[in-house]
Design a protein around this motif. Structure first.
Motif, PDB file in Angstrom:
ATOM      1  N   HIS A 140       7.218  87.860  39.004  1.00  0.00           N
ATOM      2  CA  HIS A 140       7.811  89.148  39.364  1.00  0.00           C
ATOM      3  C   HIS A 140       7.168  89.658  40.651  1.00  0.00           C
ATOM      4  N   LEU A 141       8.010  90.130  41.561  1.00  0.00           N
ATOM      5  CA  LEU A 141       7.523  90.650  42.837  1.00  0.00           C
ATOM      6  C   LEU A 141       8.175  91.999  43.129  1.00  0.00           C
ATOM      7  N   TYR A 142       7.331  93.021  43.378  1.00  0.00           N
ATOM      8  CA  TYR A 142       7.791  94.378  43.688  1.00  0.00           C
ATOM      9  C   TYR A 142       7.254  94.763  45.061  1.00  0.00           C
ATOM     10  N   LEU A 143       8.143  95.125  45.971  1.00  0.00           N
ATOM     11  CA  LEU A 143       7.733  95.497  47.324  1.00  0.00           C
ATOM     12  C   LEU A 143       8.004  96.978  47.578  1.00  0.00           C
ATOM     13  N   PRO A 144       7.134  97.664  48.336  1.00  0.00           N
ATOM     14  CA  PRO A 144       7.300  99.095  48.597  1.00  0.00           C
ATOM     15  C   PRO A 144       8.440  99.392  49.571  1.00  0.00           C
ATOM     16  N   TYR A 145       8.770 100.664  49.649  1.00  0.00           N
ATOM     17  CA  TYR A 145       9.778 101.173  50.582  1.00  0.00           C
ATOM     18  C   TYR A 145       9.373 100.856  52.021  1.00  0.00           C
ATOM     19  N   GLN A 146      10.328 100.348  52.817  1.00  0.00           N
ATOM     20  CA  GLN A 146      10.115 100.011  54.231  1.00  0.00           C
ATOM     21  C   GLN A 146       8.902  99.094  54.422  1.00  0.00           C
TER      22      GLN A 146
ATOM     23  N   LYS B 134      13.151  84.601  51.720  1.00  0.00           N
ATOM     24  CA  LYS B 134      14.351  83.932  51.208  1.00  0.00           C
ATOM     25  C   LYS B 134      14.208  82.417  51.237  1.00  0.00           C
ATOM     26  N   GLU B 135      13.346  81.918  52.104  1.00  0.00           N
ATOM     27  CA  GLU B 135      13.114  80.476  52.172  1.00  0.00           C
ATOM     28  C   GLU B 135      12.179  80.007  51.063  1.00  0.00           C
ATOM     29  N   ILE B 136      11.445  80.945  50.460  1.00  0.00           N
ATOM     30  CA  ILE B 136      10.500  80.604  49.396  1.00  0.00           C
ATOM     31  C   ILE B 136      11.070  80.932  48.026  1.00  0.00           C
ATOM     32  N   CYS B 137      11.664  82.135  47.909  1.00  0.00           N
ATOM     33  CA  CYS B 137      12.146  82.634  46.606  1.00  0.00           C
ATOM     34  C   CYS B 137      13.612  82.236  46.403  1.00  0.00           C
ATOM     35  N   LYS B 138      13.809  81.110  45.749  1.00  0.00           N
ATOM     36  CA  LYS B 138      15.167  80.602  45.551  1.00  0.00           C
ATOM     37  C   LYS B 138      15.573  80.553  44.080  1.00  0.00           C
ATOM     38  N   LEU B 139      14.696  81.069  43.200  1.00  0.00           N
ATOM     39  CA  LEU B 139      14.958  80.998  41.762  1.00  0.00           C
ATOM     40  C   LEU B 139      15.130  82.388  41.147  1.00  0.00           C
ATOM     41  N   ILE B 140      15.469  83.376  41.976  1.00  0.00           N
ATOM     42  CA  ILE B 140      15.588  84.750  41.488  1.00  0.00           C
ATOM     43  C   ILE B 140      16.743  84.881  40.500  1.00  0.00           C
ATOM     44  N   LYS B 141      16.430  85.452  39.333  1.00  0.00           N
ATOM     45  CA  LYS B 141      17.455  85.730  38.322  1.00  0.00           C
ATOM     46  C   LYS B 141      17.803  87.222  38.283  1.00  0.00           C
ATOM     47  N   GLU B 142      16.783  88.063  38.513  1.00  0.00           N
ATOM     48  CA  GLU B 142      16.978  89.514  38.451  1.00  0.00           C
ATOM     49  C   GLU B 142      16.655  90.145  39.798  1.00  0.00           C
ATOM     50  N   LEU B 143      17.592  90.906  40.321  1.00  0.00           N
ATOM     51  CA  LEU B 143      17.402  91.615  41.584  1.00  0.00           C
ATOM     52  C   LEU B 143      17.582  93.108  41.365  1.00  0.00           C
ATOM     53  N   LYS B 144      16.558  93.874  41.718  1.00  0.00           N
ATOM     54  CA  LYS B 144      16.615  95.337  41.641  1.00  0.00           C
ATOM     55  C   LYS B 144      16.473  95.871  43.055  1.00  0.00           C
ATOM     56  N   LEU B 145      17.561  96.463  43.569  1.00  0.00           N
ATOM     57  CA  LEU B 145      17.618  96.848  44.976  1.00  0.00           C
ATOM     58  C   LEU B 145      17.863  98.344  45.123  1.00  0.00           C
ATOM     59  N   PHE B 146      16.988  99.003  45.876  1.00  0.00           N
ATOM     60  CA  PHE B 146      17.159 100.419  46.205  1.00  0.00           C
ATOM     61  C   PHE B 146      17.885 100.508  47.545  1.00  0.00           C
TER      62      PHE B 146
ATOM     63  N   ASP C  26       8.135  80.540  42.180  1.00  0.00           N
ATOM     64  CA  ASP C  26       8.679  80.714  40.830  1.00  0.00           C
ATOM     65  C   ASP C  26       9.144  82.150  40.559  1.00  0.00           C
ATOM     66  N   ILE C  27       9.306  82.947  41.602  1.00  0.00           N
ATOM     67  CA  ILE C  27       9.729  84.338  41.417  1.00  0.00           C
ATOM     68  C   ILE C  27      11.115  84.384  40.761  1.00  0.00           C
ATOM     69  N   GLU C  28      11.192  85.101  39.619  1.00  0.00           N
ATOM     70  CA  GLU C  28      12.459  85.279  38.908  1.00  0.00           C
ATOM     71  C   GLU C  28      12.974  86.707  39.005  1.00  0.00           C
ATOM     72  N   PHE C  29      12.056  87.651  39.229  1.00  0.00           N
ATOM     73  CA  PHE C  29      12.429  89.070  39.343  1.00  0.00           C
ATOM     74  C   PHE C  29      11.958  89.578  40.702  1.00  0.00           C
ATOM     75  N   PHE C  30      12.892  90.208  41.439  1.00  0.00           N
ATOM     76  CA  PHE C  30      12.579  90.682  42.790  1.00  0.00           C
ATOM     77  C   PHE C  30      13.062  92.118  42.923  1.00  0.00           C
ATOM     78  N   CYS C  31      12.156  93.010  43.321  1.00  0.00           N
ATOM     79  CA  CYS C  31      12.483  94.432  43.472  1.00  0.00           C
ATOM     80  C   CYS C  31      12.033  94.920  44.838  1.00  0.00           C
ATOM     81  N   CYS C  32      12.960  95.535  45.585  1.00  0.00           N
ATOM     82  CA  CYS C  32      12.606  96.063  46.907  1.00  0.00           C
ATOM     83  C   CYS C  32      13.642  97.083  47.344  1.00  0.00           C
TER      84      CYS C  32
END
Length: 490
Positions: free
Chosen positions: A143-149, A185-197, A166-172
């Motif tokens: 799971h990877l969560y990135l801050p605003y901007q 995008k060249e590394i994280c190719k197995l994302i199943k869940e995307l949470k986008l603000f 192996d990132i499956e959940f990505f939030c940004c």
């Protein structure tokens, strides 16, 4: 036998993995228990940090993280004027490398932790060191969560490919720096869940490239960051154009998407493309027409959560779900008597497998509601919203119907009252007396009379095994739908 015991313990601890208090109490039992519980607690340590968390606990977590820095790095930081690292509380743990146990990398929470404790001029230096601490050859995140901007190009840190592959959940936020998202995008190719603000301004199209680079997207959340400008003037053309391209990018993933959440009516008819959708959540802060949902067929839909969605649209949607719905949550939409009757009828005619229901109930439709109880024999939980504008709600009649017509498995009740109706002590006592012999109930109110009298009465019925658990919430508290009962039943 020892191996069997560890396996059994592992299953037990996984069942209570969200119960921090219980897990902490088990840590001191013996070494085996400790070795099994610590990885569970540190799988996602950020979930124990929230806005109400004590400053002391935040500082403790940061202390433990910083303790993993090498002496060389600490000395370099000290040379740059960051001298808080020299205290004894920052000694490196001997038994566990907590950093390598993390599967959730929440850079947003790391930002907040540092910003809340240390002076702003030095936080950038500390953040850089902590990013490099977490991104190492021995850690693989899911799971990877990135801050605003977010602008830090973490994909350039050595071993980032190992950490993020192996990132499956990505939030940004969609305002993330394009260089960052293109690199990831060249590394994280197995994302199943995307949470986008999604922002009203300054959304970057790099996120669309990341979506296009995935093969197994199953969960999508589009959350609009509303601003005062958008409330007053609406959305910009750039925002609308971005949203359209964003929705179009999901077309190639339509067959794999099973969960979709949005806080704004889509611009396109993208939801109609999700032929295998199992859960739909429309959590809107504004009222939209939702014409894109009319006559929409979602034959595999099991969970429907809707806020501020017109009843006409909801009835049409429920009628086209092939009877598989097992959870319905309807919030923040006005139910006049006709609409209230219509939605109740639609549910009991089309949802034979329903387990959980949250719905406004008008006094005039109590008998219609009884038909729902009779037709929906798999009901386990009811969340009834009472907002009777014209007449006092007849709680005595409602409790009588619940006692006589509830399916055998129904035992979870929530009542949220926003009217002059009150729970009379005698009414509640009669309800409990008539419930004797059934499954002990889990009960929650948001409005009750004199607390001590009711608490004493409920304690009596808890001792009789008629009530298992009871919560009384006051105005301002937030209901959690049915999550609370899961945490309390052991």
């Amino acid at each position: 036998m020892f191996r069997l015991n560890r396996d059994v313990l592992y299953l037990i601890f996984q069942e209570i993995k969200d119960d921090k208090k219980t897990l902490y109490s088990c840590l001191s039992v013996n070494k085996t228990w400790c070795e099994m519980i610590i990885p569970i607690l540190w799988n996602n340590p950020w979930k124990y940090i929230n806005k109400n968390c004590e400053h002391r606990k935040k500082k403790l977590l940061l202390n433990i993280i910083i303790s993993h820095l090498s002496n060389e790095i600490k000395n370099n930081l000290k040379d740059q004027g960051i001298d808080f690292l020299t205290t004894n509380s920052y000694q490196k743990p001997l038994l566990f490398n907590y950093i390598n146990l993390c599967k959730h990398l929440n850079l947003e929470e790391i930002h907040k932790l540092i910003n809340s404790i240390h002076e702003q001029s030095k936080t950038f230096i500390i953040k850089n060191q902590l990013f490099e601490l977490f991104i190492n050859e021995n850690t693989k995140f899911t799971h990877l969560y990135l801050p605003y901007q977010f602008e830090h190009q973490i994909h350039l840190i050595p071993k980032s490919e190992t950490c993020f592959s192996d990132i499956e959940f990505f939030c940004c936020s969609a305002s993330i720096n394009d260089n960052v998202i293109i690199g990831l995008k060249e590394i994280c190719k197995l994302i199943k869940e995307l949470k986008l603000f999604i922002e009203v301004h300054n959304n970057n199209y790099g996120i669309i490239e990341l979506i296009n680079n995935q093969n197994n997207l199953s969960s999508i959340s589009f959350l609009i960051n509303y601003t005062e400008y958008s409330r007053t003037y609406g959305y910009t053309r750039a925002h609308e154009s971005f949203c359209k391209k964003l929705e179009d990018s999901l077309i190639n993933h339509a067959n794999t998407i099973q969960y979709f959440k949005t806080t704004k009516e889509p611009i396109t008819n993208i939801i109609s493309k999700f032929v295998n959708l199992k859960e739909l959540e429309l959590d809107c802060s504004y009222y939209y027409e939702w014409n894109c949902l009319e006559n929409l067929s979602l034959p595999f839909l099991r969970i429907l959560k809707a806020s501020r969605v017109p009843i006409k649209i909801l009835t049409s949607l429920i009628e086209n779900t092939s009877g598989k719905l097992n959870e319905i949550k309807i919030d923040y939409i006005f139910h006049d008597e006709i609409n209230n009757e219509r939605i109740i009828q639609t549910i009991y005619n089309n949802c034979p497998n329903l387990k959980y229901l949250k719905l406004v109930l008008r006094n005039i439709n109590i008998l219609e509601f009884e038909k729902l109880l009779i037709n929906c024999q798999y009901l386990e939980g009811l969340f009834i919203l009472i907002n009777n504008i014209e007449d006092e709600f007849n709680l005595e009649k409602l409790f009588e119907i619940l006692t006589n017509s509830s399916p055998i498995g129904l035992f979870k009740f929530k009542f949220s009252i926003y009217s002059d109706t009150i729970f009379k002590l005698e009414t509640l006592k009669l309800f409990f007396d008539n419930w004797e012999g059934r499954h002990p109930m889990l009960l929650q109110f948001n409005k009750i009379g004199y607390i001590e009298e009711y608490t004493n009465l409920i304690e009596i019925y808890k001792s009789k095994k008629i009530v298992k658990n009871f919560d009384n919430l006051f105005y301002g508290h937030i209901y959690e739908d049915f999550e609370w009962v899961c945490k309390r039943v052991n």
